[in-house]
Design an enzyme around this catalytic site. Structure first.
Site, PDB file in Angstrom:
ATOM      1  N   TRP A   1       0.837  -1.188  -0.084  1.00 50.64           N
ATOM      2  CA  TRP A   1       0.050   0.008   0.047  1.00 50.64           C
ATOM      3  C   TRP A   1       0.931   1.342   0.118  1.00 50.64           C
ATOM      4  O   TRP A   1       1.812   1.066   0.824  1.00 50.64           O
ATOM      5  CB  TRP A   1      -0.860  -0.045   1.208  1.00 50.64           C
ATOM      6  CG  TRP A   1      -1.717   1.029   1.300  1.00 50.64           C
ATOM      7  CD1 TRP A   1      -2.737   1.595   0.456  1.00 50.64           C
ATOM      8  CD2 TRP A   1      -2.134   1.897   2.627  1.00 50.64           C
ATOM      9  NE1 TRP A   1      -3.369   2.622   1.035  1.00 50.64           N
ATOM     10  CE2 TRP A   1      -3.140   2.718   2.345  1.00 50.64           C
ATOM     11  CE3 TRP A   1      -1.625   1.816   4.020  1.00 50.64           C
ATOM     12  CZ2 TRP A   1      -3.660   3.720   3.289  1.00 50.64           C
ATOM     13  CZ3 TRP A   1      -1.944   2.766   4.822  1.00 50.64           C
ATOM     14  CH2 TRP A   1      -2.940   3.495   4.440  1.00 50.64           C
TER      15      TRP A   1
ATOM     16  N   ASP B   1      -0.989  -5.337   9.491  1.00 53.85           N
ATOM     17  CA  ASP B   1      -1.890  -4.282   9.109  1.00 53.85           C
ATOM     18  C   ASP B   1      -3.058  -5.147   8.759  1.00 53.85           C
ATOM     19  O   ASP B   1      -3.051  -5.906   7.506  1.00 53.85           O
ATOM     20  CB  ASP B   1      -1.145  -3.558   7.656  1.00 53.85           C
ATOM     21  CG  ASP B   1      -2.192  -2.451   7.354  1.00 53.85           C
ATOM     22  OD1 ASP B   1      -3.230  -2.486   7.734  1.00 53.85           O
ATOM     23  OD2 ASP B   1      -1.792  -1.685   6.522  1.00 53.85           O
TER      24      ASP B   1
ATOM     25  N   LYS C   1     -13.310  -0.268   6.203  1.00 53.75           N
ATOM     26  CA  LYS C   1     -14.029  -0.716   5.107  1.00 53.75           C
ATOM     27  C   LYS C   1     -15.127  -1.787   5.597  1.00 53.75           C
ATOM     28  O   LYS C   1     -16.128  -1.830   4.915  1.00 53.75           O
ATOM     29  CB  LYS C   1     -12.984  -1.814   4.327  1.00 53.75           C
ATOM     30  CG  LYS C   1     -11.721  -0.879   4.127  1.00 53.75           C
ATOM     31  CD  LYS C   1     -11.344  -0.026   3.139  1.00 53.75           C
ATOM     32  CE  LYS C   1     -10.170   0.611   3.330  1.00 53.75           C
ATOM     33  NZ  LYS C   1      -9.765   1.486   1.902  1.00 53.75           N
TER      34      LYS C   1
HETATM   35  N1  PLP Z   1      -3.951  -0.428   5.312  1.00 62.01           N
HETATM   36  C1  PLP Z   1      -4.016  -0.739   4.169  1.00 62.01           C
HETATM   37  C2  PLP Z   1      -3.669  -1.886   3.513  1.00 62.01           C
HETATM   38  C3  PLP Z   1      -5.185  -0.003   3.197  1.00 62.01           C
HETATM   39  O1  PLP Z   1      -5.414  -0.457   2.215  1.00 62.01           O
HETATM   40  C4  PLP Z   1      -5.724   0.932   3.847  1.00 62.01           C
HETATM   41  C5  PLP Z   1      -6.808   1.951   3.335  1.00 62.01           C
HETATM   42  O2  PLP Z   1      -6.861   2.061   2.248  1.00 62.01           O
HETATM   43  C6  PLP Z   1      -5.348   1.364   5.343  1.00 62.01           C
HETATM   44  C7  PLP Z   1      -4.299   0.425   6.143  1.00 62.01           C
HETATM   45  C8  PLP Z   1      -5.688   2.574   6.065  1.00 62.01           C
HETATM   46  O3  PLP Z   1      -7.154   2.474   6.421  1.00 62.01           O
HETATM   47  P1  PLP Z   1      -7.870   3.817   7.142  1.00 62.01           P
HETATM   48  O4  PLP Z   1      -8.557   4.423   5.916  1.00 62.01           O
HETATM   49  O5  PLP Z   1      -8.748   3.224   8.251  1.00 62.01           O
HETATM   50  O6  PLP Z   1      -6.939   4.666   7.599  1.00 62.01           O
END
Ligand code: PLP
Length: 398
Positions: free
Chosen positions: A131, A212, A247
């Site tokens: 990411w 994560d 999500k």
């Molecule tokens: N980690 C990953 C792999 C993600 O894809 C995302 C969001 O797209 C997040 C963390 C972060 O999520 P948040 O919107 O809750 O900060």
């Protein structure tokens, strides 16, 4: 003056794309960049379970006084149950402590800052690819970043041997960022025996896993998706988890997640967790309440919990259907290249294998927006926009 010398920051690779999409005046435009779930009508609705929980909260909430540094206590308990299962020995032996934090991003940042300030762990290994924001978050917290191979572009599958080989170079105390499920951006996850091998490697080399976990329930199921995390927690003495409910509860703008610390004993975790709290205090002091109240209200109420589980299942199954339809529609548009790997991937994203040039062409000539790496958000596909997407891809591949 001090501001004129500040350089213009490059646009964020994902959120910058949304800005460009919004500014695009073409009517048949499609945004498959950012990871936001869309239903069949193309909107991102508030879940019914969330609305019902909010009604309950509105009727019963009687103060807006500050929360403690670690947030809503009842929320932190249900987070641990979702992560490990209520009967897991990490929970039973009180080896885990959880602090509510602002989304998965905020949780990762708190974890990283805590580690840098209080431990000898100053290097984190992340998958290649990962990411895009991981680099940003960890650099901001002054962690050094190393990469382990994960993806094989030839097979459109994972390269587990390369992952093992790279991680075997890591030093004792190094951190390893692991995607709990629905790997972003590839949609390719480890299986049970691979998780076991990673857990053993971490144990043997004294590496510290940082999970994560942003997509629990979007892969195979709520419990199934926690398999890797639970295997690792069964094996190693110490780990951290940054999870998000953006999500799976559709609570994107409530900024709700948590950082969970697991240590070898109840005493050690309590001591280390005091520094997690100190990190939070020096950052945003204490978290906002609403998102945590929604999640804890839903999970404490059997009916609301069942409703949420069915809504999550519906989202998961709709994405899986879009994967199959995407592969079939590409074929129907005359694409001869094999895209069947897309229907075998998990979660919101697929790594399409489209090149940077093809991605640019999709945007400029067809108003179809995907991330430069070729990552497509399958969660943004619908029966209505599928023909536009597949016709455009067929044209750029021709
Ligand atoms: N980690 C990953 C792999 C993600 O894809 C995302 C969001 O797209 C997040 C963390 C972060 O999520 P948040 O919107 O809750 O900060």
């Amino acid at each position: 003056m001090i501001f004129p010398q500040v350089e213009l920051a490059p646009a964020d690779p994902i959120l910058g794309l949304t800005d460009a999409f919004k500014a695009d005046t073409r009517t048949e435009k499609v945004n498959l960049g950012v990871g936001i779930y869309k239903d069949e009508s193309g909107s991102t609705p508030i879940l019914k379970s969330v609305k019902l929980a909010e009604e309950k909260i509105l009727a019963t909430e009687n103060s807006k006084s500050y929360l403690g540094i670690e947030g809503v206590q009842a929320y932190n308990r249900v987070v641990q149950e979702l992560l490990f299962g209520a009967e897991h020995r990490v929970v039973k032996n009180k080896r885990a402590l959880t602090a509510q934090a602002p989304g998965g991003t905020g949780s990762l940042r708190v974890a990283a800052e805590f580690l840098v300030r209080n431990t000898e762990s100053k290097t984190i290994w992340v998958s290649n690819p990962t990411w895009a924001n991981h680099q940003n978050i960890f650099k901001s917290a002054s962690l050094a970043i190393e990469q382990y191979r994960y993806y094989n572009a030839q097979t459109h599958g994972k390269d587990f041997d390369a992952m093992l080989a790279d991680l075997s170079q890591a030093k004792a105390g190094d951190l390893v960022l692991l995607h709990g499920c629905c790997h972003n951006p590839t949609g390719i996850d480890l299986n049970e025996s691979e998780w076991q091998r990673i857990a053993e490697l971490c144990l043997k080399q004294e590496l510290v896993p940082l999970f994560d976990f942003a997509y629990q329930g979007f892969g195979v199921g709520i419990t199934e998706d926690a398999q890797g995390l639970r295997i690792v927690a069964d094996t190693v003495p110490e780990l951290l988890i940054a999870n998000s409910f953006s999500k799976n509860f559709g609570l994107y703008n409530e900024r709700i997640g948590a950082v969970t610390l697991v240590a070898d004993t109840e005493t050690t975790v309590a001591k280390a967790f005091s520094q997690v709290k100190s990190t939070i205090r020096g950052n945003y002091s204490n978290p906002p309440a609403h998102g945590a109240l929604i999640v804890s209200t839903i999970l404490a109420d059997a009916e609301l919990k069942t409703l949420w589980e069915s809504e999550l299942k519906e989202m998961r199954e709709r994405i899986a259907k879009m994967r199959t339809l995407f592969v079939e529609s590409l074929k129907a548009e005359g694409v001869t290249q094999d895209f069947s790997f897309i229907s075998r991937q998990n979660g919101m994203f697929s790594f399409s294998g489209l090149t940077k040039e093809q991605v640019t062409q999709l945007k400029e000539e067809h108003a179809v927006y995907i991330v430069g790496s070729g990552r497509i958000s399958v969660a943004g596909m619908t029966r209505d926009n599928m023909p536009v997407i597949c016709k455009a891809i067929a044209k750029v591949l021709a």
